[in-house]
Design a protein around this motif. Structure first.
Motif, mmCIF file in Angstrom:
data_model
loop_
_atom_site.group_PDB
_atom_site.id
_atom_site.type_symbol
_atom_site.label_atom_id
_atom_site.label_comp_id
_atom_site.label_asym_id
_atom_site.label_seq_id
_atom_site.Cartn_x
_atom_site.Cartn_y
_atom_site.Cartn_z
ATOM 1 N N ALA A 1 39.037 34.319 39.588
ATOM 2 C CA ALA A 1 40.097 33.470 40.121
ATOM 3 C C ALA A 1 40.220 32.190 39.301
ATOM 4 N N LEU A 2 39.085 31.621 38.909
ATOM 5 C CA LEU A 2 39.124 30.420 38.084
ATOM 6 C C LEU A 2 39.744 30.721 36.714
ATOM 7 N N TRP B 1 43.239 29.142 35.068
ATOM 8 C CA TRP B 1 43.339 28.493 33.754
ATOM 9 C C TRP B 1 44.259 29.278 32.805
ATOM 10 N N ALA B 2 44.320 30.589 33.015
ATOM 11 C CA ALA B 2 45.079 31.438 32.088
ATOM 12 C C ALA B 2 46.585 31.385 32.327
ATOM 13 N N LEU C 1 35.095 39.755 36.456
ATOM 14 C CA LEU C 1 36.391 39.189 36.830
ATOM 15 C C LEU C 1 37.048 39.881 38.015
ATOM 16 N N ILE C 2 36.717 41.159 38.226
ATOM 17 C CA ILE C 2 37.353 41.935 39.298
ATOM 18 C C ILE C 2 36.282 42.643 40.119
ATOM 19 N N GLU C 3 36.475 42.607 41.453
ATOM 20 C CA GLU C 3 35.672 43.409 42.364
ATOM 21 C C GLU C 3 36.517 44.587 42.826
ATOM 22 N N ARG C 4 35.996 45.797 42.661
ATOM 23 C CA ARG C 4 36.716 47.004 43.039
ATOM 24 C C ARG C 4 36.151 47.551 44.333
ATOM 25 N N SER C 5 37.029 48.016 45.237
ATOM 26 C CA SER C 5 36.609 48.604 46.510
ATOM 27 C C SER C 5 37.624 49.658 46.901
#
Length: 312
Positions: free
Chosen positions: A69-70, A74-75, A54-58
């Motif tokens: 994002a999808l 919806w949430a 769900l998350i990309e960390r950088s």
């Protein structure tokens, strides 16, 4: 239908939405009042629940993956619905906590509650009070059924299944008209004379009448004669006594003014203890709050340790 486990953790879903809005897991954690490691753990748990990254960390921050994002899109309506639900519940609680439904025995309702209610606005602003004045048995029934938030009784029994608190004491007074022969008995009368005399009384379920019956039975083994008349209010009984209809046994709170005015006479009964306990009652296990808690505190504070000093 049970809520699916993949979407049951609304706190973590809301955290995901905050990451999307702020672009930083650290800032999102701070907004939610948690540490960044705790926030990371919640996001990892959410990813495990949905089975998707769900998350990309950088080094530049955090952003949602396409799948994230999808999920966030919806949430959002679900989180908004949860917030609306919480606001609705809070509004209902506020309305309930601003309402005070009191059931009280007639003695308490007529001679004590007016003073308590006068003091209520100073500690509980805006409370809407509904008062029902009935006998002690009906007070207990109203509290059990939920028709009253709190009750005040004067009977000899502690009602089963209800929490109670002592709010004071009262004394019953044998009362007659000034021209009644008992009024001239300086040494008082006997309990047998009280038992044998038909009294002007309240109905059988009245706390005052039941207390007198129990006191006579326990202290002297005596049963009262059938009443001369049964009247539904203390005011009516006092009027009947003053008119010479017959004796009555009434709360000292109720007859204090009449004794001072000389319209009735208090009679001493040798060896008979007619002091009684006044109690507040409410549903067992319920934590009192708002105006209900306030009125109990006022009653405890304002009622003397022994209310009424009529001669008995």
């Amino acid at each position: 239908m049970a809520l699916p486990s993949r979407v049951s953790d609304l706190v973590s879903i809301e955290l995901l939405l905050t990451v999307a809005r702020l672009g930083s897991l650290g800032r999102a954690a701070a907004e939610h009042g948690m540490s960044q490691p705790a926030a990371s753990a919640r996001i990892r748990q959410l990813e495990a629940q949905v089975g998707l990254p769900l998350i990309e960390r950088s080094p530049r921050g955090s952003r949602l993956t396409p799948e994230g994002a999808l999920v966030a899109g919806w949430a959002q309506p679900a989180v908004d619905a949860a917030a609306a639900l919480d606001a609705g519940i809070a509004a209902l609680r506020a309305r309930q906590e601003s309402r005070l439904r009191v059931a009280a025995s007639l003695t308490v309702a007529e001679y004590l509650l007016p003073g308590w209610l006068t003091a209520l606005p100073s500690v509980s602003h805006g409370a809407a009070v509904a008062l029902t004045a009935v006998n002690s048995a009906e007070v207990a029934a109203a509290v059990r059924s939920g028709a009253a938030d709190i009750g005040f009784i004067e009977g000899p029994d502690v009602p089963a299944g209800l929490s109670t608190a002592v709010v004071g004491r009262d004394t019953l007074t044998v009362t007659v008209a000034p021209h009644h022969p008992w009024c001239r008995r300086r040494a008082g009368i006997t309990a047998r004379e009280v038992a044998d005399a038909p009294l002007v009384a309240r109905e059988a379920a009245s706390g005052t009448r039941r207390f007198l019956e129990l006191a006579m039975r326990q202290q002297f083994g005596l049963e009262l004669a059938p009443p001369l008349a049964e009247l539904s209010s203390t005011t009516a009984i006092k009027a009947a006594v003053a008119a010479g209809v017959g004796p009555a046994v009434l709360s000292s709170l109720a007859v204090a003014g009449d004794l001072a005015a000389g319209t009735v006479c208090a009679v001493h009964v040798r060896g008979l203890d007619l002091s009684r306990t006044l109690r507040a009652i409410w549903p067992a296990g319920r934590r009192l709050a708002g105006p209900t808690r306030a009125i109990l505190a006022i009653a405890t504070r304002l009622l003397p340790a022994k209310a009424g000093h009529g001669e008995v």
